[in-house]
Design an enzyme around this catalytic site. Structure first.
Site, PDB file in Angstrom:
ATOM      1  N   ASP A  73       1.539   6.728   3.801  1.00  0.00           N
ATOM      2  CA  ASP A  73       2.483   7.714   3.711  1.00  0.00           C
ATOM      3  C   ASP A  73       1.796   8.964   4.275  1.00  0.00           C
ATOM      4  OD1 ASP A  73       5.070   8.906   3.417  1.00  0.00           O
ATOM      5  OD2 ASP A  73       4.670   9.068   1.347  1.00  0.00           O
ATOM      6  N   LYS A  74       2.732  10.066   4.429  1.00  0.00           N
ATOM      7  CA  LYS A  74       2.476  11.381   4.823  1.00  0.00           C
ATOM      8  C   LYS A  74       3.169  12.446   3.981  1.00  0.00           C
ATOM      9  CE  LYS A  74       4.927  13.814   6.576  1.00  0.00           C
ATOM     10  NZ  LYS A  74       5.695  15.189   6.658  1.00  0.00           N
ATOM     11  N   HIS A  75       2.397  13.551   3.447  1.00  0.00           N
ATOM     12  CA  HIS A  75       2.835  14.400   2.728  1.00  0.00           C
ATOM     13  C   HIS A  75       2.587  15.739   3.345  1.00  0.00           C
ATOM     14  CE1 HIS A  75       4.355  16.454  -0.721  1.00  0.00           C
ATOM     15  NE2 HIS A  75       3.570  17.358  -0.720  1.00  0.00           N
ATOM     16  N   SER A  76       3.809  16.766   3.498  1.00  0.00           N
ATOM     17  CA  SER A  76       3.607  17.720   3.976  1.00  0.00           C
ATOM     18  C   SER A  76       3.695  18.783   2.998  1.00  0.00           C
ATOM     19  CB  SER A  76       4.698  18.266   4.942  1.00  0.00           C
ATOM     20  OG  SER A  76       4.849  19.526   5.332  1.00  0.00           O
ATOM     21  N   THR A 124      13.312  16.705   3.376  1.00  0.00           N
ATOM     22  CA  THR A 124      13.631  15.586   4.078  1.00  0.00           C
ATOM     23  C   THR A 124      15.021  15.016   3.474  1.00  0.00           C
ATOM     24  OG1 THR A 124      11.447  15.112   4.504  1.00  0.00           O
ATOM     25  CG2 THR A 124      12.791  13.217   4.849  1.00  0.00           C
ATOM     26  N   ARG A 180       7.331  25.598 -14.186  1.00  0.00           N
ATOM     27  CA  ARG A 180       6.616  26.365 -13.426  1.00  0.00           C
ATOM     28  C   ARG A 180       7.209  27.406 -12.649  1.00  0.00           C
ATOM     29  NH1 ARG A 180       3.396  22.452 -10.406  1.00  0.00           N
ATOM     30  NH2 ARG A 180       2.109  24.229  -9.221  1.00  0.00           N
ATOM     31  N   SER A 224       0.427  18.054  -9.214  1.00  0.00           N
ATOM     32  CA  SER A 224       1.806  18.045  -9.048  1.00  0.00           C
ATOM     33  C   SER A 224       1.859  16.998  -7.799  1.00  0.00           C
ATOM     34  CB  SER A 224       2.521  19.089  -8.791  1.00  0.00           C
ATOM     35  OG  SER A 224       3.684  19.167  -8.614  1.00  0.00           O
ATOM     36  N   LYS A 261       2.782  12.395  -7.758  1.00  0.00           N
ATOM     37  CA  LYS A 261       3.817  11.791  -7.278  1.00  0.00           C
ATOM     38  C   LYS A 261       3.381  10.914  -6.004  1.00  0.00           C
ATOM     39  CE  LYS A 261       5.448  15.887  -6.849  1.00  0.00           C
ATOM     40  NZ  LYS A 261       6.186  17.181  -6.836  1.00  0.00           N
ATOM     41  N   LYS A 262       2.624  11.381  -5.116  1.00  0.00           N
ATOM     42  CA  LYS A 262       2.189  10.421  -4.145  1.00  0.00           C
ATOM     43  C   LYS A 262       1.236   9.281  -4.561  1.00  0.00           C
ATOM     44  CE  LYS A 262       4.139  11.943  -1.101  1.00  0.00           C
ATOM     45  NZ  LYS A 262       5.173  11.311  -0.260  1.00  0.00           N
TER      46      LYS A 262
HETATM   47  N1  URA Z   1       5.193  20.911  -4.292  1.00  0.00           N
HETATM   48  C1  URA Z   1       4.930  20.031  -5.567  1.00  0.00           C
HETATM   49  O1  URA Z   1       5.399  18.949  -5.466  1.00  0.00           O
HETATM   50  N2  URA Z   1       4.315  20.683  -6.588  1.00  0.00           N
HETATM   51  C2  URA Z   1       3.848  21.993  -6.552  1.00  0.00           C
HETATM   52  O2  URA Z   1       3.280  22.410  -7.367  1.00  0.00           O
HETATM   53  C3  URA Z   1       4.004  22.709  -5.463  1.00  0.00           C
HETATM   54  C4  URA Z   1       4.546  22.204  -4.213  1.00  0.00           C
END
Ligand code: URA
Length: 436
Positions: free
Chosen positions: A80-83, A120, A168, A183, A187-188
């Site tokens: 996967d890619k995360h931006s 997205t 936050r 964070s 998730k990833k």
């Molecule tokens: N994106 C996230 O998912 N978490 C953060 O803390 C900042 C950006």
């Protein structure tokens, strides 16, 4: 250990033990920690800092607060890619079908737009009927059938992060690298990946604008990924102007479809170029290609043969959308929008573009959200006609705002000063600043 004692440990600048951290995350999930106790500890972390062990410990505890997806019955490598988010950043919509067409299984959990950056899921929802709320069983079914699936974060994925991130956001404790890394990675890592490529943005439209800080974030994301057994690479990319031609949900999907159909315009090229580089990196990480050049060849073939477009069409069909948009991308465009032109204020070369101002303007006219519960207007947006380094004459059209009629007066001067023009070429842009 009671919350008060754990908060006091960090308040006094001492390191938290792994047990303290697990107790904190458990308390977030079972509701035994009140919001004011969670935010007090997060603020203490923000001010006093976290060492690397504490950061890994929080990442692991947040990851384990939910389900880790299991795709072991899928033979293909999972990638996967995360931006970190930008303006006009639409590469997910290209990378997913390109990587899938080259043999990667892409279980892409995405987010929604907030503030000046798009998301997205909002882009996908501009496709009539497209469903981003998939159960895990459905998500897996789509992934198996077309090689990629795109959905939102459910309550099962890193629920502790969902709660802590919202707090936050409301208490000005987002911009601290160890918390950002924990964070994002919690998730990833829940996607059960073999490989992850990160697009870490730097520049005026980025979430962290300063290059030195971006580099720190990229390194920390990669180290965390490796610690948790996922082949992780980060590419630092410029966000000093919007990526590609369009900013705005439906407009960005339109741009991606034009590119997948081989009908891209010159201004759209950066979107494809960056997507190719990120996908190529992923193919090498997944050992589908031995070199970047070999990977680029495979990607170009997937585009030229129409295989990537077919993957996209299949995905739209499987996720409930209207696949006819793949034949007629114009279907995505709303007729009757008001076009407000943006003109160059002097002659010379475009030296700077305030992408934050462009992203915020699109957000304000309904293309994004100010609050998480806001509704999005998928139709509105912006077209970048001229880019950094282009020569312009005073009065040349350099951009177009697409808005609703009653917004025209409000946006007319909104981008005044967003473009800086200089007599000489002062700089050019580089899509990629560094590979980490
Ligand atoms: N994106 C996230 O998912 N978490 C953060 O803390 C900042 C950006």
């Amino acid at each position: 250990m009671r919350p008060q004692e754990i908060i006091a440990t960090k308040r006094d600048g001492k390191a938290l033990s792994d047990d303290d951290i697990v107790a904190f995350i458990d308390g977030v999930c079972d509701g035994t920690w009140a919001d004011y106790q969670i935010t007090a500890l997060v603020m203490a972390m923000f001010i006093r800092g976290l060492n690397r062990r504490e950061q890994y410990s929080i990442t692991g505890a947040m990851l384990n607060s939910g389900t880790i997806m299991d795709f072991s019955d899928i033979d293909a490598p999972k990638g996967d890619k995360h931006s970190t988010g930008g303006v006009g950043d639409k590469t997910s919509l290209l990378i997913a079908p390109l990587a899938a067409a080259c043999g990667v299984a892409v279980p892409m959990i995405s987010g929604r737009g907030l503030g000046h950056t798009g998301g997205t899921l909002d882009k996908l929802e501009s496709i009539p009927g497209f469903n981003v709320n998939l159960s895990f069983a459905n998500f897996k079914k789509v992934l198996k059938k077309c090689g990629f699936a795109l959905a939102g974060q459910t309550n099962e994925i890193a629920p502790a992060d969902k709660k802590i991130y919202a707090l936050r956001d409301a208490t000005s404790t987002v911009p601290y690298i160890p918390l950002i890394v924990a964070s994002i990675m919690s998730k990833k890592l829940a996607e059960g990946l073999d490989a992850l490529v990160l697009d870490v943005k730097t520049g005026t439209g980025a979430f962290i604008p300063k290059y030195a800080e971006t580099l720190k974030l990229a390194k920390s994301l990669c180290e965390t990924g490796k610690t948790f057994g996922v082949n992780t690479k980060a590419i630092i990319t410029e966000m000093n102007q919007p990526l590609g031609k369009y900013v705005g949900n439906a407009l960005e999907v339109f741009e991606c479809l034009k590119l997948l159909r081989g009908e891209g315009e010159e201004e759209m090229k950066p979107s494809l170029d960056l997507s190719v580089e990120l996908t190529a990196t992923l193919l090498v990480q997944c050992k589908i290609a031995g070199t970047m050049e070999n990977a680029r060849d495979k990607i170009r073939r997937a585009l030229a043969t129409g295989e990537a477009l077919e993957r996209f069409r299949k995905n739209v069909e499987l996720q409930g959308g209207d696949p006819k948009i793949c034949d007629k991308p114009e279907m995505l465009l709303t007729k009757g929008l008001t076009e407000v032109k943006v003109f160059a204020e002097s002659s010379g070369y475009i030296a700077d573009v305030d992408s934050l101002a462009i992203g915020s303007m699109v957000g304000e006219i309904g293309g994004g959200r100010q609050k998480a519960e806001d509704k999005v207007d998928h139709a509105v947006g912006y077209a970048c006609i001229r880019m950094i380094g282009d020569r312009v004459q005073a009065g040349d059209e350099i951009g177009i705002i697409y808005c609703r009629k009653n917004q025209a007066a409000k946006v007319t001067d909104r981008l005044r000063g967003a473009y800086k023009v200089s007599r000489e070429i002062t700089r050019t842009t580089k899509l990629i600043r560094a590979v980490v």
